[in-house]
Design a protein around this motif. Structure first.
Motif, short mmCIF file in Angstrom:
data_model
loop_
_atom_site.label_atom_id
_atom_site.label_comp_id
_atom_site.label_asym_id
_atom_site.label_seq_id
_atom_site.Cartn_x
_atom_site.Cartn_y
_atom_site.Cartn_z
N LYS A 85 0.83 -1.21 0.00
CA LYS A 85 0.00 0.00 0.00
C LYS A 85 0.86 1.25 0.00
O LYS A 85 0.63 2.19 -0.80
N ILE A 137 -1.85 -4.08 -6.08
CA ILE A 137 -2.99 -4.24 -5.17
C ILE A 137 -3.03 -5.67 -4.62
O ILE A 137 -3.28 -5.90 -3.43
N ILE A 146 -3.86 -3.80 2.17
CA ILE A 146 -4.99 -3.38 1.33
C ILE A 146 -6.11 -4.41 1.50
O ILE A 146 -5.85 -5.62 1.49
N LEU A 194 -9.35 0.52 -1.07
CA LEU A 194 -8.07 0.95 -1.66
C LEU A 194 -7.80 2.39 -1.24
O LEU A 194 -7.86 3.32 -2.05
#
Length: 215
Positions: A85, A137, A146, A194
């Motif tokens: 992240k 991600i 995340i 996110l």
């Protein structure tokens, strides 16, 4: 410019000279003769590579897409952070602060009413950039930094909204309207798990738009 036995080098020089002129004078105001004068090139020498100014602009668009992809890969390889992240946040900040990227965008803003051009940019975002962001991600999901259930879809939504919906060029928005949408995007991405947009990023991206005269 003398005869060059390496056509790809001549083509690259035409594109580079055109980029400089498009930034300085604007795409619409730049003529083929301006490009010829900058390179000391004959019309035949230029038309051997590009049939029109529109074809040169298409080459500029492709160069921008390749530059963005190369820069993104380089940032991914060289950015260090405690988790995925934080790495993604650093990458996006540097990507958004790139003066070269925004110089390209200044040129391409003249084509904001061209459906073919906009569609190509949309496809690049989904097909080229989103898969790269999606991998980051996924790393964040694995390391726990995340929380989102659909990394690929989340990446697509994020880039489409960031690159197009918040764009002051496509929708002729001022600074305040743009920042309002960036703030809303920040809230939306948090809901999607996110939360990679912070206030510093918003100020950075809005400031970059402002410096390149997009407002």
């Amino acid at each position: 410019m003398g005869r060059n036995k390496y056509p790809e080098q001549t083509q690259e020089k035409i594109v580079e000279a055109s980029i400089k002129l498009f930034i300085e004078k604007g795409y619409e105001q730049t003529t083929i003769q301006d490009i010829l004068d900058a390179l000391n090139l004959s019309k035949g020498g230029l038309y051997h590579h590009f049939k029109s100014k529109e074809e040169i602009l298409e080459a500029v668009k492709q160069k921008r897409a390749q530059y963005a992809a190369d820069m993104l890969h380089d940032l991914i390889d060289n950015t260090k952070a405690a988790n995925a992240k934080e790495k993604l946040k650093k990458i996006l900040y540097q990507w958004g602060a790139s003066t070269q990227t925004h110089s390209f965008d200044t040129i391409l803003s003249s084509q904001s009413n061209n459906p073919h051009f906009v569609m190509g940019a949309l496809q690049n975002a989904v097909n080229q950039d989103a898969p790269i962001i999606s991998k980051l991600i996924e790393e964040g999901v694995k390391d726990g930094s995340i929380q989102t259930t659909e990394p690929a879809l989340c990446a697509e939504i994020f880039l489409l909204l960031l690159n197009f919906w918040t764009s002051p060029v496509l929708f002729k928005r001022n600074l305040d309207e743009t920042k309002k949408r960036l703030s809303y995007l920040q809230s939306l991405m948090c809901l999607l798990g996110l939360d990679i947009i912070d206030n510093e990023f918003i100020e950075n991206i809005a400031g970059s738009y402002d410096k390149t005269g997009m407002f």
